[in-house]
Write a protein that holds these residues in place. Structure first.
Motif, PDB file in Angstrom:
ATOM      1  N   ASN A 107       0.980  -1.619  -0.173  1.00 38.61           N
ATOM      2  CA  ASN A 107       0.025  -0.085  -0.030  1.00 38.61           C
ATOM      3  C   ASN A 107       0.592   1.279  -0.274  1.00 38.61           C
ATOM      4  OD1 ASN A 107      -2.979  -0.406   0.373  1.00 38.61           O
ATOM      5  ND2 ASN A 107      -2.069  -2.527   1.317  1.00 38.61           N
ATOM      6  N   MET A 108       2.195   0.861   0.187  1.00 37.55           N
ATOM      7  CA  MET A 108       2.781   2.058   0.623  1.00 37.55           C
ATOM      8  C   MET A 108       3.471   2.607  -1.032  1.00 37.55           C
ATOM      9  SD  MET A 108       6.421   2.875   3.284  1.00 37.55           S
ATOM     10  CE  MET A 108       7.448   2.642   1.759  1.00 37.55           C
ATOM     11  N   ALA A 109       3.535   0.744  -1.230  1.00 35.46           N
ATOM     12  CA  ALA A 109       4.193   1.908  -2.846  1.00 35.46           C
ATOM     13  C   ALA A 109       2.845   2.126  -3.802  1.00 35.46           C
ATOM     14  CB  ALA A 109       4.762  -0.416  -3.289  1.00 35.46           C
ATOM     15  N   LEU A 110       1.202   1.349  -3.685  1.00 35.92           N
ATOM     16  CA  LEU A 110       0.996   2.138  -4.583  1.00 35.92           C
ATOM     17  C   LEU A 110       0.625   3.723  -4.368  1.00 35.92           C
ATOM     18  CD1 LEU A 110      -2.483  -0.044  -3.669  1.00 35.92           C
ATOM     19  CD2 LEU A 110      -0.806   0.232  -5.564  1.00 35.92           C
ATOM     20  N   MET A 111       0.646   3.760  -2.683  1.00 34.55           N
ATOM     21  CA  MET A 111       0.419   5.795  -2.573  1.00 34.55           C
ATOM     22  C   MET A 111       1.471   6.065  -3.673  1.00 34.55           C
ATOM     23  SD  MET A 111      -0.118   5.397   1.229  1.00 34.55           S
ATOM     24  CE  MET A 111      -0.229   6.890   1.088  1.00 34.55           C
ATOM     25  N   ILE A 112       2.453   6.002  -3.803  1.00 30.38           N
ATOM     26  CA  ILE A 112       4.327   6.799  -4.203  1.00 30.38           C
ATOM     27  C   ILE A 112       3.865   6.233  -5.663  1.00 30.38           C
ATOM     28  CG2 ILE A 112       6.404   7.331  -3.941  1.00 30.38           C
ATOM     29  CD1 ILE A 112       6.824   5.691  -0.873  1.00 30.38           C
ATOM     30  N   PHE A 113       3.648   5.358  -5.582  1.00 31.79           N
ATOM     31  CA  PHE A 113       3.983   5.111  -7.676  1.00 31.79           C
ATOM     32  C   PHE A 113       3.171   5.405  -8.295  1.00 31.79           C
ATOM     33  CE2 PHE A 113       7.266   2.882  -5.019  1.00 31.79           C
ATOM     34  CZ  PHE A 113       8.058   3.959  -5.648  1.00 31.79           C
ATOM     35  N   GLY A 114       1.724   4.825  -7.572  1.00 31.76           N
ATOM     36  CA  GLY A 114      -0.095   4.170  -8.432  1.00 31.76           C
ATOM     37  C   GLY A 114      -0.288   3.315  -8.464  1.00 31.76           C
ATOM     38  N   SER A 115      -1.477   2.860  -9.999  1.00 29.35           N
ATOM     39  CA  SER A 115      -1.176   1.043  -9.455  1.00 29.35           C
ATOM     40  C   SER A 115      -1.018   0.819 -10.818  1.00 29.35           C
ATOM     41  CB  SER A 115      -2.821   1.026  -9.145  1.00 29.35           C
ATOM     42  OG  SER A 115      -3.385   1.824  -9.894  1.00 29.35           O
ATOM     43  N   ASN A 116      -0.923   1.792 -11.940  1.00 27.58           N
ATOM     44  CA  ASN A 116      -0.620   1.771 -13.117  1.00 27.58           C
ATOM     45  C   ASN A 116       0.364   1.051 -13.276  1.00 27.58           C
ATOM     46  OD1 ASN A 116      -3.053   2.593 -13.999  1.00 27.58           O
ATOM     47  ND2 ASN A 116      -2.691   4.581 -14.186  1.00 27.58           N
ATOM     48  N   PRO A 117       0.684   0.116 -14.044  1.00 34.27           N
ATOM     49  CA  PRO A 117       1.845  -0.813 -14.234  1.00 34.27           C
ATOM     50  C   PRO A 117       2.947   0.679 -15.281  1.00 34.27           C
ATOM     51  CG  PRO A 117       0.444  -2.317 -15.049  1.00 34.27           C
ATOM     52  CD  PRO A 117      -0.221  -1.220 -15.015  1.00 34.27           C
ATOM     53  N   VAL A 118       4.291  -0.090 -15.188  1.00 34.99           N
ATOM     54  CA  VAL A 118       5.667   0.622 -15.529  1.00 34.99           C
ATOM     55  C   VAL A 118       6.539   0.196 -16.002  1.00 34.99           C
ATOM     56  CG1 VAL A 118       5.044   2.409 -13.696  1.00 34.99           C
ATOM     57  CG2 VAL A 118       6.835   0.324 -13.793  1.00 34.99           C
ATOM     58  N   SER A 119       7.105   0.945 -17.699  1.00 36.80           N
ATOM     59  CA  SER A 119       7.772  -0.337 -18.056  1.00 36.80           C
ATOM     60  C   SER A 119       8.940  -0.560 -17.506  1.00 36.80           C
ATOM     61  CB  SER A 119       7.641   0.270 -19.603  1.00 36.80           C
ATOM     62  OG  SER A 119       8.640  -0.301 -20.724  1.00 36.80           O
ATOM     63  N   PHE A 120       9.508  -1.393 -17.613  1.00 37.08           N
ATOM     64  CA  PHE A 120      11.146  -1.033 -16.602  1.00 37.08           C
ATOM     65  C   PHE A 120      11.781  -1.820 -17.690  1.00 37.08           C
ATOM     66  CE2 PHE A 120      14.464  -3.591 -14.201  1.00 37.08           C
ATOM     67  CZ  PHE A 120      13.941  -2.756 -13.401  1.00 37.08           C
TER      68      PHE A 120
END
Length: 293
Positions: A107-120
């Protein structure tokens, strides 16, 4: 050639599982704790690499080093805050705490980065090797992942057997009370174990997302569960067992996806684990733990 390609891909995936399983098996072998938040440390490490490479333009090696430092610190903080107060608590209390830490990190990651996938962006810029006029291709990701896993396992085994901190880990694993009488700082040894396991999680996160370049706050959940399965498969508490279990699990999963069903692959992996534990409950390389009288 198709089978050989699947085999190499299985070894590559299994190497990632093995790296993660090393963290599980070290913590359990020494602290007798199941750190189910370990998979989420992988996710945090992958996000650190992503931010360093994509947002700051840092080289891959520098990004991975920063990720290792961050995950090592995170692992030690988690151990101090969440697990150290539970040294003498029941296994159920530790398990519930680990699940809570896992959800907190997600949930901390959801708050910081959002739920949308990012291309690594892959940390490995090498196309790999090809054989038989291109009929068999081995990607650079697969080669580097397999070599990295084997090298880390060898270094880790050397560290545990030939250094004072490693010998302290073995002593704490055998008998905490006796280790205290011998002057070993048990708390510091357990913290070091969490630090090493979390550092390995950072490497595993970078390699995992290089092969499967979609990063979300839930990226570490399923690999974490499968890596725990690999640790149990090989014999939890055994460093070589983590390697063997991870590699076998990766091969089984890829072959199941290729020849049976991609939808049933996970079910087949866990079914094989159940069969192995029915035949040999301690895992492939695990040893029977003697109960104290």
């Amino acid at each position: 050639m198709g089978f050989l390609t699947y085999l190499v891909n299985g070894l590559s995936l299994g190497s990632v599982y093995a790296l993660i399983a090393l963290g599980y098996t070290m913590v359990y072998g020494i602290a007798k704790m199941l750190n189910f938040a370990h998979g989420d440390v992988i996710m945090i490490g992958a996000y650190v690499v992503f931010m360093c490479m994509s947002n700051s333009g840092m080289p891959a090696v520098v990004s991975i080093v920063i990720s290792i430092v961050c995950c090592t610190a995170l692992g030690m903080i988690i151990e101090k805050i969440a697990y150290k107060p539970l040294r003498k608590a029941t296994n159920l209390a530790v398990l519930i705490t680990a699940i809570g830490v896992s959800y907190f990190l997600q949930n901390m990651a959801l708050m910081i980065f959002g739920s949308n996938p990012v291309s690594f962006t892959s940390v490995i810029n090498w196309e790999g090797l090809s054989f038989a006029d291109g009929a068999l291709k081995i990607t650079g990701n697969a080669i580097v992942t397999i070599i990295t896993c084997v090298v880390i396992m060898i270094v880790l085994m050397w560290f545990v057997k030939n250094t004072k901190p490693g010998q302290a880990m073995r002593a704490v694993s055998e008998d905490k009370e006796a280790a205290v009488l011998m002057g070993i700082n048990v708390n510091a040894t357990i913290s070091l174990t969490f630090a090493i396991g979390s550092g390995l999680a950072a490497i595993a996160g970078a390699l995992l997302c290089s092969s499967y370049p979609s990063l979300t706050p839930y990226t570490g959940s399923m690999p974490g569960i499968k890596a725990f399965t690999a640790a149990v498969f090989g014999g939890i508490g055994s460093i070589p067992g983590a390697l063997v279990g991870g590699l076998l699990l990766g091969i089984i999963e890829i072959l199941a996806r290729a020849y049976i069903s991609s939808q049933l692959a996970d079910a087949i992996v866990f079914a094989v684990l159940i069969i192995v534990l029915l035949v040999k409950p301690t895992g492939i390389l695990g040893k029977q733990i003697k109960e104290k009288v």
